[in-house]
Design an enzyme around this catalytic site. Sequence first.
Site, PDB file in Angstrom:
ATOM      1  N   HIS A 183      32.771 -18.438 -24.166  1.00 20.51           N
ATOM      2  CA  HIS A 183      31.539 -18.208 -24.921  1.00 20.51           C
ATOM      3  C   HIS A 183      31.521 -16.761 -25.404  1.00 20.51           C
ATOM      4  O   HIS A 183      32.352 -15.960 -24.977  1.00 20.51           O
ATOM      5  CB  HIS A 183      30.306 -18.462 -24.028  1.00 20.51           C
ATOM      6  N   HIS A 243      32.700 -10.397 -28.067  1.00 16.83           N
ATOM      7  CA  HIS A 243      34.016 -10.846 -27.622  1.00 16.83           C
ATOM      8  C   HIS A 243      33.899 -12.105 -26.773  1.00 16.83           C
ATOM      9  O   HIS A 243      32.845 -12.408 -26.227  1.00 16.83           O
ATOM     10  CB  HIS A 243      34.718  -9.753 -26.822  1.00 16.83           C
TER      11      HIS A 243
END
Length: 179
Positions: free
Chosen positions: A42, A124
């Site tokens: 995620h 990220h």
Amino acid sequence: MSIQRLFFALELPAPLQQQLVQWRADHFAEGAGKPVAAANLHLTLAFLGDVSAETSQQLQQLASRIIQPGFSLDLDDAGHWPRPGVVWLGCQRAPRGLLQLASLLRAQAARHGCAQSAQPFHPHITLLRHATQKVALPPRGFHWQYDVSDFALFSSTFSQGRTRYRRLARWPLPSSSGA
């Protein structure tokens, strides 16, 4: 009082999760670090930490009021942060919609007592943890693009040696015209 460890994040579509897992297996040595499970891949927007049920409810109400168009995310960058031992996948140029959404959620979280990192937001996806040795990164040229049409609130639990993320709520981001 019920306390949960929570975070707002972008959930990756299952096909993309599988593509990233395969790419990771093809490009990183087996001992490079501990791979993050496909279902746990995620992009965190705002980490909330340990939150009471009342604060969680307030933050969910605020999240439901966010009106922002969706955006396209281009995953075309990778890196290694040796100190926390993280190998990550991200974007060379974060879209404005992503930065705005994260900023809104982080500001709301801070106003409700959820301490936010002083570090600038660096979007990220964590691919490997415990990667403390020098990690050889793949050559540039990789690229995944997907349209982000929602964001979610997740709980994080650790049991039996595994971290599990569970989506608690999801909010749509309307389609952007012409994007």
